[in-house]
Design an enzyme around this catalytic site. Structure first.
Site, short mmCIF file in Angstrom:
data_model
loop_
_atom_site.label_atom_id
_atom_site.label_comp_id
_atom_site.label_asym_id
_atom_site.label_seq_id
_atom_site.Cartn_x
_atom_site.Cartn_y
_atom_site.Cartn_z
NE ARG A 60 -4.60 1.59 9.86
CZ ARG A 60 -3.87 1.21 8.81
NH1 ARG A 60 -2.95 0.29 8.93
NH2 ARG A 60 -4.07 1.74 7.61
CG HIS B 220 5.86 9.11 5.92
ND1 HIS B 220 6.03 8.81 4.59
CD2 HIS B 220 4.62 8.66 6.26
CE1 HIS B 220 4.93 8.22 4.13
NE2 HIS B 220 4.06 8.11 5.13
CG HIS C 173 -5.14 2.82 2.91
ND1 HIS C 173 -4.67 3.95 2.30
CD2 HIS C 173 -4.96 3.01 4.24
CE1 HIS C 173 -4.20 4.77 3.22
NE2 HIS C 173 -4.37 4.24 4.40
NE ARG D 239 -1.40 2.57 2.78
CZ ARG D 239 -0.90 3.72 3.24
NH1 ARG D 239 -0.73 4.76 2.44
NH2 ARG D 239 -0.54 3.83 4.50
CD GLU D 240 3.43 5.35 2.89
OE1 GLU D 240 2.61 5.52 3.80
OE2 GLU D 240 3.77 6.26 2.10
CG HIS E 197 37.92 -1.80 9.47
ND1 HIS E 197 36.64 -1.43 9.75
CD2 HIS E 197 38.70 -0.74 9.79
CE1 HIS E 197 36.64 -0.19 10.23
NE2 HIS E 197 37.88 0.24 10.26
CB THR F 108 1.24 12.29 7.32
OG1 THR F 108 0.28 11.55 8.06
CG2 THR F 108 0.92 12.21 5.84
C1 HCA Z 1 -1.70 8.11 2.83
C2 HCA Z 1 -1.20 8.77 4.09
C3 HCA Z 1 -0.74 7.80 5.16
C4 HCA Z 1 -1.91 7.07 5.78
C5 HCA Z 1 -1.58 6.21 6.93
C6 HCA Z 1 -2.72 5.33 7.42
C7 HCA Z 1 0.04 8.65 6.16
O1 HCA Z 1 -0.91 7.89 1.93
O2 HCA Z 1 -2.89 7.85 2.72
O3 HCA Z 1 -3.74 5.22 6.74
O4 HCA Z 1 -2.59 4.75 8.50
O5 HCA Z 1 1.26 8.62 6.13
O6 HCA Z 1 -0.61 9.35 6.93
O7 HCA Z 1 0.15 6.84 4.59
CU CU Z 2 2.19 7.10 5.00
#
Ligand code: HCA
Ligand code: CU
Length: 361
Positions: free
Chosen positions: A128, A190, A68, A8-9, A282, A162
């Site tokens: 979540r 991040h 997501h 996803r990310e 080393h 984020t």
């Molecule tokens: C995104 C932002 C997200 C969401 C994280 C989450 C972030 O790309 O939608 O849904 O838990 O960094 O806030 O990745």
């Molecule tokens: Cu993110």
């Protein structure tokens, strides 16, 4: 626990678009490592993403699967059709977002979020909720969202840094406050300042029970916490033994092959140079006992220690290599060393041995 979000990310990395089969292959590899959650993607993005997620959900993997979703009924409907058990709903609640991005009041936003959560719960999903940009959201807004989440029996909340803007100590304080609401907490950090891993660890210290990560640290911009790094920290500093460290390099290679993006050579654990020694001092010490210059044993990660030879090499390095080929002559070792030192090129094994054989002849 670990949530892997490579699918996803990680797919939000420029240049990355998995086919359904690639999505499945990565999910199976992650499952073998033993991650607790796999964030499989955002099914509303495209038919192809949807198909890949569906393919994964049909496998009966050990990991919990989470998809997501925006705070929209139509997105949640997509998730329902994939048959995954969890949905991750996100919405930004900072005053700046509410006003400039969405032009709605906090009440209106919370109402939208509640409807989405209720809909998901009514349809049997575990939820979540992420107040996106948590680290820059006014506490008053967060507090209200957390109360709503608790009332609606949201299963987990995620604290997202984020934009990678926070500081580990500040993050610790925030996570602690959120944990006190009694909802189990994820941290999603991040890496814009290179602090993602440090922040995630502080999140654990403050009581978070899931850390989000991706293979090779993929993700938007500078990405998020790297899977191999967080698992290794958990192993060596927290005694967590449930993940298969020896598979981490393999999954990194798999994702590099599929995405066309390899980690930089000096990247921890999975980078090309992570177990390579160069300076003569080393190498000489490592040949006596690797621990002089290694904390992490290469074998644990299914990797091999290597020695790089160029003008930084010392006599022990050359002797070590030539001995492997049955050349034990000290004079030849010295001559080869001189040759190596007079060059700015690296010397492969082959070249060293060829040089030694030429000198002997
Ligand atoms: C995104 C932002 C997200 C969401 C994280 C989450 C972030 O790309 O939608 O849904 O838990 O960094 O806030 O990745
Ligand atoms: Cu993110």
């Amino acid at each position: 626990m670990i949530l892997d979000s490579t699918l996803r990310e990680g797919e939000q990395t420029p240049g990355v678009n998995y086919s359904p089969e690639e999505r499945l292959e990565i999910a199976m590899a992650l499952d073998e490592i033993g991650v607790d959650f796999i964030e499989v993607g955002h099914p509303a993005v495209s038919e192809d993403v949807f198909a890949g997620i569906k393919l994964i959900s049909e496998q009966n993997l050990r990991a919990n699967l989470i998809a997501h979703s925006r705070a929209l009924i139509s997105d949640i409907d997509h998730v329902l059709k994939t048959d995954v058990e969890w949905v991750g709903i996100f919405f930004c609640l900072s005053n700046a977002c509410l006003k400039k991005r969405f032009n709605i009041s906090l009440d209106h936003a919370l109402d939208k979020i509640s409807k989405a959560i209720e809909y998901a719960k009514d349809h049997g999903l575990r939820v979540r909720f992420t107040p996106e940009d948590t680290t820059r959201t006014e506490w008053e807004n967060l507090e209200r969202a957390l109360r709503v989440a608790r009332e609606l029996k949201v299963d987990r909340v995620s604290i997202a840094d984020t934009t990678g803007s926070t500081h580990p100590l500040r993050f610790y304080t925030l996570v602690k406050k959120v944990v006190s609401f009694g909802i189990p907490v994820n941290v999603h950090c991040h890496n814009d300042l290179g602090l993602a891993l440090a922040n995630a660890i502080m999140g654990i210290e403050a009581g978070a029970t899931v850390v989000d990560a991706t293979v090779n640290g993929l993700g938007e911009r500078a990405g998020i916490v790297d899977l191999a790094q967080i698992i290794t920290v958990l192993y060596y500093h927290y005694g967590v033994r449930k993940y298969r460290l020896e598979k981490l390099y393999e999954v990194s290679r798999l994702v590099s092959r599929i995405t066309g993006i390899s980690p930089q050579p000096n990247y921890p654990i999975v980078g090309e140079n992570a177990f390579t020694h160069k300076a003569g001092l080393h190498v000489s010490a490592v040949l006596k006992d690797p621990r002089f210059y290694e904390f992490l044993p290469a074998e644990v990660f299914g990797r091999e220690r290597t020695i790089y030879v160029d003008r930084y090499a010392g006599k022990d390095t050359i002797r070590y290599y030539l001995e492997k080929f049955g050349i034990r002559d000290d004079e030849i070792v010295n001559k080869v060393l001189r040759k190596v030192k007079s060059s700015r090129e690296p010397f492969t094994w082959d070249r060293l041995v060829e040089e030694a054989r030429r000198l002997r002849a």
